[in-house]
Design a protein around this motif. Structure first.
Motif, short mmCIF file in Angstrom:
data_model
loop_
_atom_site.label_atom_id
_atom_site.label_comp_id
_atom_site.label_asym_id
_atom_site.label_seq_id
_atom_site.Cartn_x
_atom_site.Cartn_y
_atom_site.Cartn_z
N LEU A 1 0.84 -1.19 0.00
CA LEU A 1 0.00 0.00 0.00
C LEU A 1 0.88 1.25 0.00
O LEU A 1 1.86 1.31 0.72
CB LEU A 1 -0.90 0.01 1.24
CG LEU A 1 -1.89 1.15 1.36
CD1 LEU A 1 -2.94 1.05 0.26
CD2 LEU A 1 -2.57 1.10 2.71
N GLY A 2 0.52 2.21 -0.80
CA GLY A 2 1.27 3.45 -0.83
C GLY A 2 1.59 3.85 -2.25
O GLY A 2 0.92 3.45 -3.19
N GLY A 3 2.61 4.63 -2.42
CA GLY A 3 3.00 5.12 -3.74
C GLY A 3 3.98 6.25 -3.56
O GLY A 3 4.77 6.27 -2.62
N LYS A 4 3.89 7.23 -4.45
CA LYS A 4 4.74 8.41 -4.37
C LYS A 4 3.90 9.56 -3.80
O LYS A 4 2.69 9.57 -3.93
CB LYS A 4 5.24 8.79 -5.76
CG LYS A 4 5.99 7.70 -6.48
CD LYS A 4 6.45 8.15 -7.86
CE LYS A 4 5.38 8.58 -8.81
NZ LYS A 4 4.50 7.59 -9.38
N LEU B 1 7.12 -3.09 0.48
CA LEU B 1 7.54 -2.53 -0.80
C LEU B 1 7.83 -1.05 -0.61
O LEU B 1 6.93 -0.24 -0.47
CB LEU B 1 6.45 -2.74 -1.86
CG LEU B 1 6.83 -2.31 -3.27
CD1 LEU B 1 8.07 -3.03 -3.77
CD2 LEU B 1 5.66 -2.54 -4.21
N SER B 2 9.10 -0.73 -0.57
CA SER B 2 9.56 0.63 -0.33
C SER B 2 9.88 1.28 -1.67
O SER B 2 9.09 1.23 -2.60
CB SER B 2 10.77 0.57 0.60
OG SER B 2 11.19 1.86 0.96
N GLY B 3 11.04 1.89 -1.78
CA GLY B 3 11.44 2.53 -3.02
C GLY B 3 12.95 2.72 -3.06
O GLY B 3 13.60 2.81 -2.02
N MET B 4 13.50 2.78 -4.26
CA MET B 4 14.94 2.85 -4.45
C MET B 4 15.59 4.00 -3.67
O MET B 4 16.65 3.85 -3.11
CB MET B 4 15.27 2.99 -5.93
CG MET B 4 16.75 3.01 -6.22
SD MET B 4 17.13 3.08 -7.97
CE MET B 4 16.88 4.81 -8.32
N GLY B 5 14.95 5.13 -3.62
CA GLY B 5 15.56 6.29 -2.98
C GLY B 5 15.21 6.48 -1.52
O GLY B 5 15.47 7.53 -0.95
N ALA B 6 14.63 5.46 -0.89
CA ALA B 6 14.24 5.60 0.52
C ALA B 6 15.44 6.03 1.36
O ALA B 6 16.54 5.52 1.19
CB ALA B 6 13.67 4.28 1.04
N ASP B 7 15.22 6.98 2.25
CA ASP B 7 16.29 7.57 3.04
C ASP B 7 15.94 7.46 4.53
O ASP B 7 15.17 8.26 5.05
CB ASP B 7 16.48 9.03 2.63
CG ASP B 7 17.50 9.76 3.48
OD1 ASP B 7 18.35 9.11 4.11
OD2 ASP B 7 17.43 11.01 3.51
N GLN B 8 16.51 6.47 5.19
CA GLN B 8 16.20 6.25 6.61
C GLN B 8 16.68 7.38 7.50
O GLN B 8 16.17 7.56 8.60
CB GLN B 8 16.79 4.91 7.07
CG GLN B 8 16.10 3.72 6.45
CD GLN B 8 16.60 2.40 7.01
OE1 GLN B 8 17.26 2.34 8.03
NE2 GLN B 8 16.27 1.33 6.31
#
Length: 155
Positions: free
Chosen positions: A4-7, A45-52
């Motif tokens: 669930l989610g998106g940009k 399902l996260s995203g390539m640019g995820a920044d913790q």
């Protein structure tokens, strides 16, 4: 598996985007972590640019990068407090349809993955059908996990 989610550009209201992307994800994961009687694998399902660290200054999709990174960080912290609850955060980048023009696939291969490859990797990790996977899984590793799952399924 939780997808669930998106940009942030998909949901114009930042508060609503945070609720869908972070709050709902942590609510479900917290409930599962506390209620599961044995080992459980949660694939996010996260995203390539995820920044913790939430410190990326790139203007493109900044809220997406920060919020998905925060969600990853909070999921991993939750898993740290529940030994039978494993979390894997998938960072695919672009997602292509299963049927894609061969030239487009070749051109986009460095930054995109087909939806069937992504699904195969998610299911494989969730079901324990692949070799152990790291907590954060980049696109290149997703493709390898999908290939491993296909080989095992064909036996």
């Amino acid at each position: 598996m939780w997808t669930l989610g998106g940009k942030d550009s998909d949901i114009r209201d930042p508060a609503r985007y945070e609720r869908v992307t972070h709050t709902f994800t942590l609510a479900l994961a917290s409930r599962l972590a506390g209620a599961t009687p044995g080992p459980f694998t949660f694939c996010y399902l996260s995203g390539m640019g995820a920044d913790q660290t939430e410190s990326a200054r790139l203007p493109w999709q900044r809220l997406t990068r920060h919020l998905k990174g925060r969600t990853e960080k909070d999921l991993l912290a939750l898993a740290g407090g529940h030994p039978d609850f494993a979390v894997h955060c998938f960072r695919p980048s672009g997602i292509l349809p299963r049927e894609v023009n061969p030239a487009a696939r070749l051109l986009l291969a460095p930054v995109a993955i087909r939806v069937d490859e992504l699904a195969g990797a998610l299911v494989g990790v969730a079901a324990g059908a692949t070799p152990p996977a790291p907590a954060v899984i980049p696109r290149s590793r997703i493709r390898k996990l999908a290939a491993t799952g296909r080989r095992r399924a064909s036996r």
